[in-house]
Design a protein around this motif. Structure first.
Motif, PDB file in Angstrom:
ATOM      1  N   TYR A 169      15.491  -2.671   9.463  1.00 18.75           N
ATOM      2  CA  TYR A 169      14.902  -1.415   8.998  1.00 18.75           C
ATOM      3  C   TYR A 169      14.892  -1.314   7.471  1.00 18.75           C
ATOM      4  O   TYR A 169      13.897  -0.889   6.880  1.00 18.75           O
ATOM      5  CB  TYR A 169      15.617  -0.207   9.596  1.00 18.75           C
ATOM      6  CG  TYR A 169      14.936   1.080   9.152  1.00 18.75           C
ATOM      7  CD1 TYR A 169      13.686   1.416   9.631  1.00 18.75           C
ATOM      8  CD2 TYR A 169      15.525   1.922   8.209  1.00 18.75           C
ATOM      9  CE1 TYR A 169      13.027   2.566   9.205  1.00 18.75           C
ATOM     10  CE2 TYR A 169      14.877   3.073   7.776  1.00 18.75           C
ATOM     11  CZ  TYR A 169      13.632   3.380   8.283  1.00 18.75           C
ATOM     12  OH  TYR A 169      12.975   4.501   7.848  1.00 18.75           O
ATOM     13  N   ILE A 170      15.998  -1.678   6.839  1.00 19.84           N
ATOM     14  CA  ILE A 170      16.021  -1.587   5.377  1.00 19.84           C
ATOM     15  C   ILE A 170      14.925  -2.468   4.779  1.00 19.84           C
ATOM     16  O   ILE A 170      14.231  -2.064   3.828  1.00 19.84           O
ATOM     17  CB  ILE A 170      17.410  -1.961   4.823  1.00 19.84           C
ATOM     18  CG1 ILE A 170      18.388  -0.797   5.047  1.00 19.84           C
ATOM     19  CG2 ILE A 170      17.337  -2.299   3.344  1.00 19.84           C
ATOM     20  CD1 ILE A 170      19.776  -1.017   4.499  1.00 19.84           C
ATOM     21  N   ALA A 208       8.421   1.760  12.593  1.00 23.19           N
ATOM     22  CA  ALA A 208       9.764   1.341  12.177  1.00 23.19           C
ATOM     23  C   ALA A 208      10.722   2.526  12.165  1.00 23.19           C
ATOM     24  O   ALA A 208      11.894   2.393  12.567  1.00 23.19           O
ATOM     25  CB  ALA A 208       9.708   0.685  10.801  1.00 23.19           C
ATOM     26  N   ASP A 209      10.252   3.692  11.714  1.00 26.00           N
ATOM     27  CA  ASP A 209      11.093   4.892  11.695  1.00 26.00           C
ATOM     28  C   ASP A 209      11.507   5.284  13.110  1.00 26.00           C
ATOM     29  O   ASP A 209      12.677   5.571  13.378  1.00 26.00           O
ATOM     30  CB  ASP A 209      10.349   6.056  11.043  1.00 26.00           C
ATOM     31  CG  ASP A 209      10.042   5.818   9.577  1.00 26.00           C
ATOM     32  OD1 ASP A 209      10.723   4.972   8.967  1.00 26.00           O
ATOM     33  OD2 ASP A 209       9.123   6.469   9.042  1.00 26.00           O
ATOM     34  N   THR A 264      10.992   8.210   4.659  1.00 24.55           N
ATOM     35  CA  THR A 264      11.803   6.992   4.806  1.00 24.55           C
ATOM     36  C   THR A 264      13.163   7.158   4.152  1.00 24.55           C
ATOM     37  O   THR A 264      14.185   6.736   4.700  1.00 24.55           O
ATOM     38  CB  THR A 264      11.058   5.794   4.197  1.00 24.55           C
ATOM     39  OG1 THR A 264       9.825   5.608   4.882  1.00 24.55           O
ATOM     40  CG2 THR A 264      11.890   4.528   4.300  1.00 24.55           C
ATOM     41  N   ARG A 265      13.205   7.789   2.976  1.00 20.97           N
ATOM     42  CA  ARG A 265      14.499   8.027   2.319  1.00 20.97           C
ATOM     43  C   ARG A 265      15.382   8.920   3.184  1.00 20.97           C
ATOM     44  O   ARG A 265      16.601   8.692   3.289  1.00 20.97           O
ATOM     45  CB  ARG A 265      14.278   8.650   0.944  1.00 20.97           C
ATOM     46  CG  ARG A 265      13.787   7.679  -0.101  1.00 20.97           C
ATOM     47  CD  ARG A 265      13.822   8.269  -1.500  1.00 20.97           C
ATOM     48  NE  ARG A 265      12.766   9.256  -1.708  1.00 20.97           N
ATOM     49  CZ  ARG A 265      11.543   8.972  -2.158  1.00 20.97           C
ATOM     50  NH1 ARG A 265      11.228   7.711  -2.429  1.00 20.97           N
ATOM     51  NH2 ARG A 265      10.648   9.928  -2.333  1.00 20.97           N
ATOM     52  N   LEU A 292      16.701   6.782   6.089  1.00 22.91           N
ATOM     53  CA  LEU A 292      17.736   5.863   5.608  1.00 22.91           C
ATOM     54  C   LEU A 292      19.074   6.570   5.455  1.00 22.91           C
ATOM     55  O   LEU A 292      20.121   6.069   5.910  1.00 22.91           O
ATOM     56  CB  LEU A 292      17.309   5.258   4.267  1.00 22.91           C
ATOM     57  CG  LEU A 292      16.253   4.157   4.293  1.00 22.91           C
ATOM     58  CD1 LEU A 292      15.691   3.916   2.896  1.00 22.91           C
ATOM     59  CD2 LEU A 292      16.828   2.862   4.867  1.00 22.91           C
ATOM     60  N   ILE A 312      20.187   2.357  -0.802  1.00 25.89           N
ATOM     61  CA  ILE A 312      19.640   3.679  -0.472  1.00 25.89           C
ATOM     62  C   ILE A 312      19.729   4.615  -1.671  1.00 25.89           C
ATOM     63  O   ILE A 312      18.755   5.269  -2.046  1.00 25.89           O
ATOM     64  CB  ILE A 312      20.368   4.265   0.757  1.00 25.89           C
ATOM     65  CG1 ILE A 312      20.058   3.422   1.992  1.00 25.89           C
ATOM     66  CG2 ILE A 312      19.950   5.718   0.987  1.00 25.89           C
ATOM     67  CD1 ILE A 312      20.897   3.788   3.202  1.00 25.89           C
ATOM     68  N   ALA A 361       7.200   1.284   2.790  1.00 22.07           N
ATOM     69  CA  ALA A 361       6.943   2.705   2.541  1.00 22.07           C
ATOM     70  C   ALA A 361       7.530   3.154   1.204  1.00 22.07           C
ATOM     71  O   ALA A 361       6.907   3.925   0.462  1.00 22.07           O
ATOM     72  CB  ALA A 361       7.516   3.543   3.678  1.00 22.07           C
ATOM     73  N   LEU A 362       8.731   2.674   0.890  1.00 23.69           N
ATOM     74  CA  LEU A 362       9.385   3.110  -0.347  1.00 23.69           C
ATOM     75  C   LEU A 362       8.590   2.730  -1.580  1.00 23.69           C
ATOM     76  O   LEU A 362       8.516   3.488  -2.555  1.00 23.69           O
ATOM     77  CB  LEU A 362      10.793   2.501  -0.437  1.00 23.69           C
ATOM     78  CG  LEU A 362      11.847   3.038   0.526  1.00 23.69           C
ATOM     79  CD1 LEU A 362      13.144   2.254   0.388  1.00 23.69           C
ATOM     80  CD2 LEU A 362      12.110   4.525   0.289  1.00 23.69           C
ATOM     81  N   SER A 395      11.623  -0.823   5.440  1.00 21.24           N
ATOM     82  CA  SER A 395      11.460   0.436   4.702  1.00 21.24           C
ATOM     83  C   SER A 395      10.878   0.215   3.304  1.00 21.24           C
ATOM     84  O   SER A 395      10.304   1.143   2.717  1.00 21.24           O
ATOM     85  CB  SER A 395      12.812   1.155   4.580  1.00 21.24           C
ATOM     86  OG  SER A 395      13.667   0.482   3.660  1.00 21.24           O
ATOM     87  N   LYS A 396      10.995  -0.989   2.788  1.00 21.42           N
ATOM     88  CA  LYS A 396      10.501  -1.256   1.430  1.00 21.42           C
ATOM     89  C   LYS A 396       8.980  -1.089   1.343  1.00 21.42           C
ATOM     90  O   LYS A 396       8.450  -0.776   0.276  1.00 21.42           O
ATOM     91  CB  LYS A 396      10.917  -2.666   1.003  1.00 21.42           C
ATOM     92  CG  LYS A 396      12.427  -2.818   0.851  1.00 21.42           C
ATOM     93  CD  LYS A 396      12.832  -4.254   0.541  1.00 21.42           C
ATOM     94  CE  LYS A 396      14.347  -4.391   0.455  1.00 21.42           C
ATOM     95  NZ  LYS A 396      14.786  -5.774   0.205  1.00 21.42           N
TER      96      LYS A 396
END
Length: 548
Positions: free
Chosen positions: A276-277, A233-234, A295-296, A299, A211, A283-284, A280-281
């Motif tokens: 989730y992590i 996902a969020d 997303t950040r 997290l 993170i 979107a990140l 999240s990649k």
């Protein structure tokens, strides 16, 4: 106790408590110890005894000043029974005594329910007129993994907690004891579980590293306000987080700390880290800067809340990790995690639909991952896929990037359509009413896979034949039962394995699997021959009747 002024957890120990109290007997109160409260009895040369609250200067019977106090001390439990209020300044009326007494919870082992707990209750009412505590929470005893008692005569690895802490950490030992325990039950200490707990601590640290490595310098962390802008996902992780908070709260209110802590573990590892992590990649590392910023923020928020939940169980790694998050921009009004507010569930974040929809995505990804593992597909290889989604087409199309990322699919050869025909030489997977087709030519070298599967099937059938011969011999009668049972279990496992291998080979060859029921090496009897044999027997029987 009968009035409910004090409760024991678990309730089954009420009977033991009342059995002691209703059958109380005189017992020896003196002990020959170095420390303790000396028995308040003085003796004079004339054989008289004086008992007083304040040290006397003369015998109360004859007035002699030649008196000596008894050298023994009271039973240790008499001194310990004063603990709830003597530690607060009693018999003086101190501010601490006024504020903290009566206390709320006493936590102790069930083996000293009468020796200590009962005396504290008696002394509390006798000397203060109040109950010493509201609840007595009883834990069990620590035992070896095999259930035997920890003792000097039976030493085993893990007996010394300092050694366990040195090898695995205090957090890992605490986590293992709590998650392995239930109120009033003994706990078997398994060092493999302690090792897993240490790995869990490492996992938490690595979550934070991921993170913080994705935070932008001097970027303000935007609070989560516009829920409608969040992707599936969020919304899923926020719902799962708040459901976990509610589950932990419910378990702790029932005094089931093991169940509550396991819920925290499952959320942080099995949902936040594993799903989730990874999701999240997308979107990140995508082109939408606003989505990456949201997303950040999620997290950070989810890990912050998870660390707060876990802090009572694993205080050291959670505090250190939380301080790292705070140094990288986690907004907080607190200087330390230990004083931060404990999480409460937020109802607006509970989203059953998001949980249901993302569960479908997870099942699809699991099915593809399992297929990749069965066919030994290289982990980094991107493979083609077709999803016949039916009514879930819109949902899965909107999540195609996440599915492709998590299942390692080739985006250029990945389709989500309402209905699709199964291609030739394709593996078919079923998730509910959704069908997934994985063209084998894009996954594996077909000829090499055929050869590999054929060889494994041959080895499996050979093992089956040997086991069947062994069981058909005198071995099954002469060998110990447990050994015979083990051979039967191995036989059944090999039969199931051969069936599964043949199903894989059938997919590669583009044919239907053999319908054998099991993978026995003997061929099924020819049906026509069997029928002919039966009819021949009928005709001979009829001839015999006619002769008669």
């Amino acid at each position: 106790m009968k009035s409910g002024d004090i409760q024991i957890v678990p309730e089954r120990f009420n009977k033991i408590y009342f059995d002691w109290m209703n059958n109380i007997r005189d017992w020896c109160i003196s002990r020959q110890l170095w420390w303790g409260h000396r028995i308040p009895v003085w003796y004079c040369a004339n054989g008289h005894q004086t008992c007083a609250r304040i040290d006397p200067t003369a015998c109360a019977t004859c007035g002699s000043t030649n008196i000596t106090q008894d050298e023994d001390v009271l039973d240790t439990w008499f001194s310990s029974g004063l603990w709830p209020f003597s530690t607060l300044g009693w018999p003086q009326a101190t501010p601490d005594l006024a504020y903290f007494y009566p206390t709320t919870v006493l936590e102790t082992g069930y083996d000293i329910l009468f020796f200590w707990v009962a005396r504290m209750i008696m002394d509390g009412y006798e000397f203060t007129g109040k109950r010493p505590f509201e609840t007595v929470y009883l834990h069990g005893l620590m035992r070896h993994k095999d259930g035997s008692k920890i003792s000097k005569s039976n030493p085993q690895p893990g007996d010394n907690p300092l050694d366990v802490i040195a090898d695995y950490s205090a957090d890992a030992l605490r986590f293992t004891i709590i998650t392995s325990s239930a109120p009033g039950n003994d706990t078997k200490l398994d060092l493999e579980k302690v090792e897993h707990a240490r790995n869990f601590a490492n996992k938490i640290w690595n979550m934070a590293r991921f993170i913080t490595s994705n935070l932008k310098p001097n970027e303000p962390i935007v609070p989560i306000t516009n829920y409608q802008l969040l992707n599936l996902a969020d919304r899923w992780i926020l719902s799962r987080l708040n459901r976990a908070i509610a589950d932990v709260d419910a378990a702790y209110r029932k005094w089931d700390f093991g169940e509550g802590t396991r819920a925290i573990h499952d959320f942080l590892w099995s949902e936040f880290a594993d799903w989730y992590i990874e999701a999240s990649k997308v979107a990140l590392y995508g082109s939408d800067a606003n989505a990456a910023q949201r997303t950040r923020a999620i997290l950070l928020y989810a890990l912050d809340q998870g660390l707060r939940l876990l802090h009572p169980t694993m205080p050291f790694v959670t505090e250190e990790t939380w301080q790292q998050l705070r140094a990288f921009g986690l907004p907080s009004q607190y200087d330390a995690l230990i004083v931060a507010e404990y999480p409460k569930p937020i109802k607006k974040f509970l989203d059953p639909r998001a949980e249901k929809d993302f569960a479908v995505v997870m099942e699809i990804v699991r099915a593809i991952r399992n297929a990749r593992a069965e066919f030994n597909v290289e982990p980094g290889k991107r493979i083609p896929a077709i999803i016949s989604a039916r009514r879930a087409r819109d949902l899965l199309a909107s999540q195609s990037e996440i599915i492709a990322s998590l299942a390692r699919l080739d985006a250029a050869q990945f389709q989500v359509v309402p209905r699709a025909q199964k291609p030739a030489q394709a593996l078919a997977l079923v998730v509910g009413k959704i069908e997934i087709y994985l063209p084998l030519a894009g996954m594996i070298d077909l000829e090499k896979e055929k050869a590999r599967l054929a060889k494994e099937i041959a080895n499996g059938r050979g093992a089956i034949e040997r086991a069947e011969k062994q069981l058909a011999s005198d071995f099954s009668k002469k060998a110990p039962k447990e050994i015979v049972d083990k051979v039967r279990e191995t036989l059944a496992a090999n039969q199931d394995r051969v069936v599964k291998l043949d199903a894989q080979l059938a997919s590669v060859e583009g044919r239907a699997p053999e319908k054998t029921g099991n993978a026995k090496t003997t061929k099924p009897r020819n049906t026509k021959i069997a029928k002919g044999t039966k009819s021949t027997k009928r005709r001979s029987a009829q001839k015999k009747k006619s002769r008669k």
